[in-house]
Design a protein around this motif. Structure first.
Motif, PDB file in Angstrom:
ATOM      1  N   GLN A  81       5.702 -12.958  18.825  1.00  0.00           N
ATOM      2  CA  GLN A  81       6.058 -14.506  18.398  1.00  0.00           C
ATOM      3  C   GLN A  81       5.915 -15.235  18.646  1.00  0.00           C
ATOM      4  N   SER A  94       4.312 -13.373   9.817  1.00  0.00           N
ATOM      5  CA  SER A  94       5.427 -15.049   9.680  1.00  0.00           C
ATOM      6  C   SER A  94       5.754 -15.134  10.790  1.00  0.00           C
ATOM      7  N   LEU A  95       6.147 -16.569  11.345  1.00  0.00           N
ATOM      8  CA  LEU A  95       6.545 -16.737  12.274  1.00  0.00           C
ATOM      9  C   LEU A  95       7.185 -18.304  11.899  1.00  0.00           C
ATOM     10  N   GLY A  96       8.769 -18.083  12.391  1.00  0.00           N
ATOM     11  CA  GLY A  96       9.543 -19.651  12.762  1.00  0.00           C
ATOM     12  C   GLY A  96      10.306 -19.311  11.382  1.00  0.00           C
ATOM     13  N   ARG A 148      11.932 -18.773   7.808  1.00  0.00           N
ATOM     14  CA  ARG A 148      12.387 -18.345   6.670  1.00  0.00           C
ATOM     15  C   ARG A 148      11.848 -18.601   5.436  1.00  0.00           C
ATOM     16  N   SER A 167      11.359 -14.500  10.424  1.00  0.00           N
ATOM     17  CA  SER A 167       9.975 -14.862  11.617  1.00  0.00           C
ATOM     18  C   SER A 167       9.894 -12.986  12.205  1.00  0.00           C
ATOM     19  N   ALA A 213      15.016 -20.598  12.620  1.00  0.00           N
ATOM     20  CA  ALA A 213      13.850 -19.918  13.363  1.00  0.00           C
ATOM     21  C   ALA A 213      15.347 -19.660  14.091  1.00  0.00           C
ATOM     22  N   LEU A 228      12.163 -19.449  19.801  1.00  0.00           N
ATOM     23  CA  LEU A 228      11.150 -18.973  19.719  1.00  0.00           C
ATOM     24  C   LEU A 228      10.046 -20.153  19.653  1.00  0.00           C
ATOM     25  N   ARG A 280       7.767 -23.120   9.328  1.00  0.00           N
ATOM     26  CA  ARG A 280       7.211 -22.203   9.543  1.00  0.00           C
ATOM     27  C   ARG A 280       5.603 -22.334   9.832  1.00  0.00           C
TER      28      ARG A 280
END
Length: 217
Positions: A28, A138-140, A142, A164, A189, A193, A198
């Motif tokens: 990620q 998906s990253l970061g 929710r 994430s 998040a 990270l 997001r």
């Protein structure tokens, strides 16, 4: 794992598979760093202007074949990295048991600003001529991901919480299902990270390169 129990892999609809926590934290971080680097390139993240004059609340950039509402151009502003295409094939294999020859030639990277209330209305990914599945990473923060039916923006639909590292793949009978992000949950998040907001990376196979190859033959 969230709390005491791991989130479960789920088939949300025929051909639509949610795999929680598919990406490791290290992977990620690598993707977040890549997204930042792409934004420093020739075309930064920007709000897409729709044909009717509306402006999307997310900021986006394209890798590979460029998408504009609602068509693909023959231009490439930022190359789609080979390693990202390979990640897409791994994702399809994870979802369906094999990569099904998935060969993405475009990716849309969307940034949802945590403080701006960014969201995505229900829509279909239907500009592609290929019937290959769509891969979403998906990253970061929710979000609530609303996955609907192929006929209408209304019900029935299913709301899925994407976190994430989650993978969502939809193809087959669900390839043209309406989908969107009605809500992002700010501040959810993992601080490790290093991302506020997001990011979503969506890999697609347009099928247009086959048309171009046929025209040259």
């Amino acid at each position: 794992m969230d709390g005491l129990f791991a989130r479960e892999r789920a088939v949300v609809a025929p051909g639509a598979v949610h795999v929680p926590g598919w990406l490791s934290l290290d992977r990620q971080r690598e993707l977040v760093a890549a997204c930042r680097e792409w934004g420093r390139g020739p075309v930064p993240y920007r709000h897409t202007v729709l044909p009717g004059g509306g402006v999307m609340s997310v900021r986006s950039l394209c890798l590979g074949r460029r998408w504009v509402p609602y068509r693909y151009l023959d231009t490439v502003d930022v190359e789609l990295p080979g390693w990202l295409g390979e990640l897409g094939r791994e994702a399809v294999t994870e979802a369906y048991g094999d990569g099904q020859g998935f060969s993405p030639d475009t990716a849309l990277v969307n940034f949802y600003d945590a403080g701006a209330g960014a969201r995505m209305g229900l829509h279909q990914d239907k500009e592609e001529r290929s019937g290959a599945p769509v891969v979403s990473l998906s990253l970061g923060d929710r979000c609530v991901f609303r996955f609907g039916n192929t006929e209408t923006r209304g019900k029935p639909y299913t709301d899925v919480e994407l976190a994430s590292g989650d993978l969502f793949v939809f193809g087959g009978p669900s390839r043209l299902a309406y989908h969107g992000v009605p809500k992002v949950l700010p501040g959810t998040a993992d601080p490790a990270l290093g991302l506020t907001g997001r990011l979503n990376i969506t890999l697609r196979e347009t099928g247009l390169w086959r048309d171009a190859a046929s025209a040259r033959a």
